[in-house]
Design a protein around this motif. Structure first.
Motif, PDB file in Angstrom:
ATOM      1  N   CYS A 235      18.400  -6.009   1.999  1.00  0.00           N
ATOM      2  CA  CYS A 235      17.592  -4.795   2.094  1.00  0.00           C
ATOM      3  C   CYS A 235      16.545  -4.756   0.988  1.00  0.00           C
ATOM      4  N   ALA A 236      15.546  -3.917   1.204  1.00  0.00           N
ATOM      5  CA  ALA A 236      14.537  -3.648   0.184  1.00  0.00           C
ATOM      6  C   ALA A 236      14.450  -2.134   0.005  1.00  0.00           C
ATOM      7  N   TYR A 237      14.278  -1.708  -1.241  1.00  0.00           N
ATOM      8  CA  TYR A 237      14.284  -0.288  -1.586  1.00  0.00           C
ATOM      9  C   TYR A 237      12.994   0.057  -2.331  1.00  0.00           C
ATOM     10  N   LEU A 238      12.302   1.066  -1.838  1.00  0.00           N
ATOM     11  CA  LEU A 238      11.126   1.573  -2.543  1.00  0.00           C
ATOM     12  C   LEU A 238      11.591   2.780  -3.347  1.00  0.00           C
ATOM     13  N   LEU A 239      11.653   2.625  -4.656  1.00  0.00           N
ATOM     14  CA  LEU A 239      12.129   3.691  -5.539  1.00  0.00           C
ATOM     15  C   LEU A 239      10.967   4.610  -5.897  1.00  0.00           C
ATOM     16  N   VAL A 240      11.131   5.901  -5.591  1.00  0.00           N
ATOM     17  CA  VAL A 240      10.138   6.926  -5.904  1.00  0.00           C
ATOM     18  C   VAL A 240      10.825   8.026  -6.713  1.00  0.00           C
ATOM     19  N   ASP A 241      10.032   8.878  -7.339  1.00  0.00           N
ATOM     20  CA  ASP A 241      10.616   9.963  -8.136  1.00  0.00           C
ATOM     21  C   ASP A 241      11.326  10.995  -7.276  1.00  0.00           C
ATOM     22  N   ASN A 242      10.740  11.321  -6.121  1.00  0.00           N
ATOM     23  CA  ASN A 242      11.258  12.394  -5.281  1.00  0.00           C
ATOM     24  C   ASN A 242      10.926  12.061  -3.825  1.00  0.00           C
TER      25      ASN A 242
ATOM     26  N   THR B 227       8.174   1.719  -6.758  1.00  0.00           N
ATOM     27  CA  THR B 227       8.426   0.329  -7.112  1.00  0.00           C
ATOM     28  C   THR B 227       9.415  -0.262  -6.127  1.00  0.00           C
ATOM     29  N   TRP B 228       9.068  -1.421  -5.577  1.00  0.00           N
ATOM     30  CA  TRP B 228       9.959  -2.104  -4.634  1.00  0.00           C
ATOM     31  C   TRP B 228      11.043  -2.868  -5.370  1.00  0.00           C
TER      32      TRP B 228
ATOM     33  N   TYR C 144       0.833  -1.199   0.000  1.00  0.00           N
ATOM     34  CA  TYR C 144       0.000   0.000   0.000  1.00  0.00           C
ATOM     35  C   TYR C 144       0.873   1.256   0.000  1.00  0.00           C
ATOM     36  N   LEU C 145       1.994   1.201   0.704  1.00  0.00           N
ATOM     37  CA  LEU C 145       2.948   2.309   0.708  1.00  0.00           C
ATOM     38  C   LEU C 145       3.433   2.590  -0.710  1.00  0.00           C
TER      39      LEU C 145
END
Length: 166
Positions: A100-107, A33-34, A25-26
């Motif tokens: 680790c896990a990374y949530l990639l966002v634009d900003n 994108t995770w 949901y985050l």
């Protein structure tokens, strides 16, 4: 008595005040994108400073804020060494840590604002916003002193720059 929020500001994040939110949901809220997320997790803490004393690290996510003079992406490894394994980033590290896990966002700054909007949307009581160039902190404290005798008050624990202060 109805509760009332006297001041809502974001600066040095208070990791104990973040609402529980599912990782999928985050990603939906932040249009992200995770990378490296193998199973869903519920986060209860959000931090933006590796100096923060973090408890219950399994439910903590670090947001790597980036400003014109500062880039918290350079502290991802330090956050990992403190036990944080989940990150909101606007750029992936050159070498992805398999733990680790990374949530990639634009900003990431925009993502923080979106999280604030989401969290505020879950509250169902009035908010008093205090604006201006000078005197906001004292007005916040005066209002707390006057109103807390009649109603339950929630307010920011200290003064902070709502634009993170970079």
């Amino acid at each position: 008595m109805n509760p009332c929020v006297v001041s809502v500001s974001i600066g040095q994040l208070n990791p104990t005040k973040f609402m529980n939110i599912d990782s999928h949901y985050l990603a939906e809220i932040l249009s992200g994108t995770w990378f490296g997320l193998e199973e869903s997790i519920e986060f209860s803490k959000l931090v933006n400073d590796t100096r923060t004393d973090v408890h219950h690290l399994n439910n903590t996510i670090f947001i790597a804020l980036k400003g014109p003079n500062f880039d918290a992406h350079q502290f991802i490894n330090q956050a990992y060494q403190k036990g944080i394994h989940y990150f909101i980033v606007s750029e992936l590290p050159k070498h992805l840590n398999q733990n680790c896990a990374y949530l990639l966002v634009d900003n990431t700054s925009l993502a923080l604002n979106q999280l604030g909007q989401y969290q505020r949307s879950k509250l169902n009581y009035p908010v008093i916003g205090i604006t201006g160039s000078n005197g906001k902190t004292i007005v916040k404290e005066w209002l707390n002193h006057l109103l807390s005798k009649e109603i339950k008050i929630s307010r920011s624990p200290k003064s902070s720059n709502p634009n993170i202060g970079f």
